[in-house]
Design an enzyme around this catalytic site. Structure first.
Site, PDB file in Angstrom:
ATOM      1  N   SER A 124     -71.218 -62.130-101.385  1.00 49.73           N
ATOM      2  CA  SER A 124     -71.524 -63.273-100.086  1.00 49.73           C
ATOM      3  C   SER A 124     -70.882 -64.741-100.598  1.00 49.73           C
ATOM      4  CB  SER A 124     -73.104 -63.465-100.178  1.00 49.73           C
ATOM      5  OG  SER A 124     -73.389 -64.525 -99.357  1.00 49.73           O
ATOM      6  N   TYR A 149     -81.864 -64.154-103.527  1.00 50.44           N
ATOM      7  CA  TYR A 149     -80.824 -63.407-102.918  1.00 50.44           C
ATOM      8  C   TYR A 149     -79.493 -63.686-103.241  1.00 50.44           C
ATOM      9  CZ  TYR A 149     -77.293 -62.159 -99.487  1.00 50.44           C
ATOM     10  OH  TYR A 149     -76.152 -61.784 -98.713  1.00 50.44           O
ATOM     11  N   LYS A 153     -76.383 -61.748-106.132  1.00 52.31           N
ATOM     12  CA  LYS A 153     -75.108 -61.527-105.820  1.00 52.31           C
ATOM     13  C   LYS A 153     -73.890 -62.074-106.877  1.00 52.31           C
ATOM     14  CE  LYS A 153     -75.770 -59.648-101.745  1.00 52.31           C
ATOM     15  NZ  LYS A 153     -75.495 -57.986-101.657  1.00 52.31           N
TER      16      LYS A 153
HETATM   17  C1  WQD Z   1     -75.966 -69.690 -89.427  1.00 55.94           C
HETATM   18  C2  WQD Z   1     -76.309 -71.184 -88.976  1.00 55.94           C
HETATM   19  C3  WQD Z   1     -78.381 -72.219 -89.775  1.00 55.94           C
HETATM   20  C4  WQD Z   1     -80.920 -69.470 -87.419  1.00 55.94           C
HETATM   21  C5  WQD Z   1     -77.002 -66.387 -94.606  1.00 55.94           C
HETATM   22  C6  WQD Z   1     -77.082 -66.207 -95.932  1.00 55.94           C
HETATM   23  C7  WQD Z   1     -75.867 -65.127 -96.348  1.00 55.94           C
HETATM   24  C8  WQD Z   1     -75.771 -64.093 -95.580  1.00 55.94           C
HETATM   25  C9  WQD Z   1     -75.832 -64.358 -93.833  1.00 55.94           C
HETATM   26  C10 WQD Z   1     -77.207 -62.430 -95.517  1.00 55.94           C
HETATM   27  C11 WQD Z   1     -76.926 -72.175 -89.936  1.00 55.94           C
HETATM   28  C12 WQD Z   1     -78.319 -71.949 -87.967  1.00 55.94           C
HETATM   29  C13 WQD Z   1     -79.940 -70.074 -87.883  1.00 55.94           C
HETATM   30  C14 WQD Z   1     -81.615 -69.875 -86.438  1.00 55.94           C
HETATM   31  C15 WQD Z   1     -80.205 -71.797 -86.541  1.00 55.94           C
HETATM   32  N1  WQD Z   1     -76.564 -63.039 -96.080  1.00 55.94           N
HETATM   33  N2  WQD Z   1     -79.481 -71.278 -87.677  1.00 55.94           N
HETATM   34  N3  WQD Z   1     -81.380 -71.191 -85.815  1.00 55.94           N
HETATM   35  O1  WQD Z   1     -77.424 -69.291 -93.585  1.00 55.94           O
HETATM   36  O2  WQD Z   1     -75.023 -69.255 -93.086  1.00 55.94           O
HETATM   37  O3  WQD Z   1     -76.111 -67.258 -94.067  1.00 55.94           O
HETATM   38  O4  WQD Z   1     -76.974 -65.137 -93.675  1.00 55.94           O
HETATM   39  O5  WQD Z   1     -77.618 -61.139 -95.294  1.00 55.94           O
HETATM   40  O6  WQD Z   1     -75.753 -64.978 -97.667  1.00 55.94           O
HETATM   41  O7  WQD Z   1     -77.170 -67.492 -96.739  1.00 55.94           O
HETATM   42  O8  WQD Z   1     -76.431 -67.601 -91.823  1.00 55.94           O
HETATM   43  O9  WQD Z   1     -76.908 -66.857 -89.502  1.00 55.94           O
HETATM   44  O10 WQD Z   1     -78.918 -67.692 -90.798  1.00 55.94           O
HETATM   45  O11 WQD Z   1     -77.204 -69.185 -90.124  1.00 55.94           O
HETATM   46  O12 WQD Z   1     -79.911 -73.014 -86.188  1.00 55.94           O
HETATM   47  O13 WQD Z   1     -82.643 -69.321 -85.933  1.00 55.94           O
HETATM   48  O14 WQD Z   1     -77.285 -70.856 -88.042  1.00 55.94           O
HETATM   49  O15 WQD Z   1     -79.205 -73.578 -89.996  1.00 55.94           O
HETATM   50  O16 WQD Z   1     -76.566 -73.498 -89.509  1.00 55.94           O
HETATM   51  P1  WQD Z   1     -76.110 -68.303 -93.180  1.00 55.94           P
HETATM   52  P2  WQD Z   1     -77.390 -67.946 -90.746  1.00 55.94           P
END
Ligand code: WQD
Length: 338
Positions: A124, A149, A153
């Site tokens: 990741s 998590y 990784k």
């Molecule tokens: C993306 C953007 C949030 C939800 C994570 C893990 C990574 C991978 C994928 C998993 C950010 C914003 C999100 C919401 C929002 N692992 N957001 N409202 O955090 O980049 O990555 O997931 O299986 O290792 O860290 O992805 O989709 O959660 O967030 O505003 O309801 O969307 O703050 O800027 P992230 P995400």
């Protein structure tokens, strides 16, 4: 050529199974269905005309993994199996360390016993931590992960580097995923989160279909053009094709290589919401909230190494990702549950 996909019934695993079958491989899926559905197998068969061989097993159990290797001639392994819920990993870290590390060690030990040397790992972009400048490239220092998590990784990447250093026949490709979204264009397979989604796109699609009332946008004061966080969203079918290239590379080379799978483009949360509204024709109500702990401002990939070593690059754009995510959500409002 037979390739074992651990966790192959999950979101990324199932899309990879389809692309591997399309590329002519025999696919064997091992999955304990802890966060996936057996219905995925029917859907893969509908898309490709071929039903992958399936073992409902926990790949932390050595006897079960051995049995798979004894009943099949496995040429390589793509290891997806693992827990992936970031907030849960901060509350129950031992569950994440135990499962993610145990499954990997068990699979690696059986591979060593059976002289199978090609391994592709679901890593990741989170291993880049919060100290590096974008675009993240594979030579940057890793570390500074902000949850258990992400730490699993990083630990597994280090384990694989040690194994490759000790065994000159072994090959590991550590695929550092950025933000996989979208779904197969058929709408037959897609992301089916259990309960309230943590990730942005499934939250958007569930809001659009009426399961959630409003999308919370976490943080509006980042130093980005519109104040919301920037990520490198990549279509899951492109990501799946990256695995097809990676297992081929692993079978033809030795050593451990970390390779980013991203598009090289960053999009903000609000850009994704607007792109989704345009692609779907559905309005997504938003509420602005505080920053979510552990989030970085910017994350996007340098994509040169994937192009050079794997001869792979992402093809789909954000509009395709939104269109396909919406097609999947509309056709399967409750995921695989109905
Ligand atoms: C993306 C953007 C949030 C939800 C994570 C893990 C990574 C991978 C994928 C998993 C950010 C914003 C999100 C919401 C929002 N692992 N957001 N409202 O955090 O980049 O990555 O997931 O299986 O290792 O860290 O992805 O989709 O959660 O967030 O505003 O309801 O969307 O703050 O800027 P992230 P995400």
């Amino acid at each position: 050529m037979s390739i074992l996909l651990t966790g192959g019934a999950g979101f990324i695993g199932s899309h990879t199974a389809v692309e591997m079958i399309n590329a002519g491989y025999d696919v064997i899926i091992a999955d304990n269905l802890s966060n996936s559905s057996e219905k995925v197998l029917d859907r893969i068969e509908t898309i490709t005309g071929i039903r992958p061989k399936f073992y409902k097993v926990d790949v932390a159990i050595k006897g079960d993994v051995r049995r798979i290797f004894e009943e099949n001639k496995i040429d390589g392994v793509i290891h997806f199996a693992g827990y992936k819920c970031v907030p849960e990993s901060t509350k129950i870290p031992l569950k994440y360390y135990r499962n993610n590390i145990d499954t990997t060690l068990t699979v690696l030990e059986v591979m060593e016993e059976k002289n199978c040397n090609a391994f592709v790992f679901s890593s990741s972009a989170t291993v880049y931590g919060d100290k590096n400048e974008v675009p993240f490239n594979e030579n940057m220092p890793t570390g500074g992960t902000t949850n258990a998590y992400g730490s699993t990784k990083l630990m597994i990447e280090n384990i694989l580097k040690d194994v490759a250093a000790a065994n000159n026949k072994f090959s590991a490709v550590l695929l550092r995923y950025f933000n996989p979204i979208g779904a197969h264009p058929s709408g037959l397979i897609g992301e089916a989160p259990d309960g309230i989604p943590n990730n942005l796109m499934p939250y958007i699609t569930q809001t659009a279909v009426g399961i959630r009332e409003v999308l919370n946008v976490f943080g509006t004061d980042y130093n980005t053009p519109d104040g919301t966080g920037v990520r490198d969203y990549i279509h899951v079918v492109d990501l799946a094709k990256g695995h097809v290239a990676a297992i081929k590379y692993a079978m033809e080379n030795t050593g451990a290589e970390a390779i980013n799978l991203g598009t090289g483009n960053g999009s903000s949360v609000l850009e994704v919401v607007r792109a989704f509204e345009k692609a779907s024709g559905v309005n997504v109500p938003v509420e602005f909230k505080e920053r979510r702990p552990g989030d970085v401002e910017y994350s996007y990939a340098s994509v040169e190494k994937a192009a050079e070593l794997l001869n792979w690059k992402a093809e789909y754009d954000l509009n395709d990702m939104c269109k396909h995510a919406w097609n999947w959500q509309k056709k399967n409002p409750r995921g695989y549950n109905e």
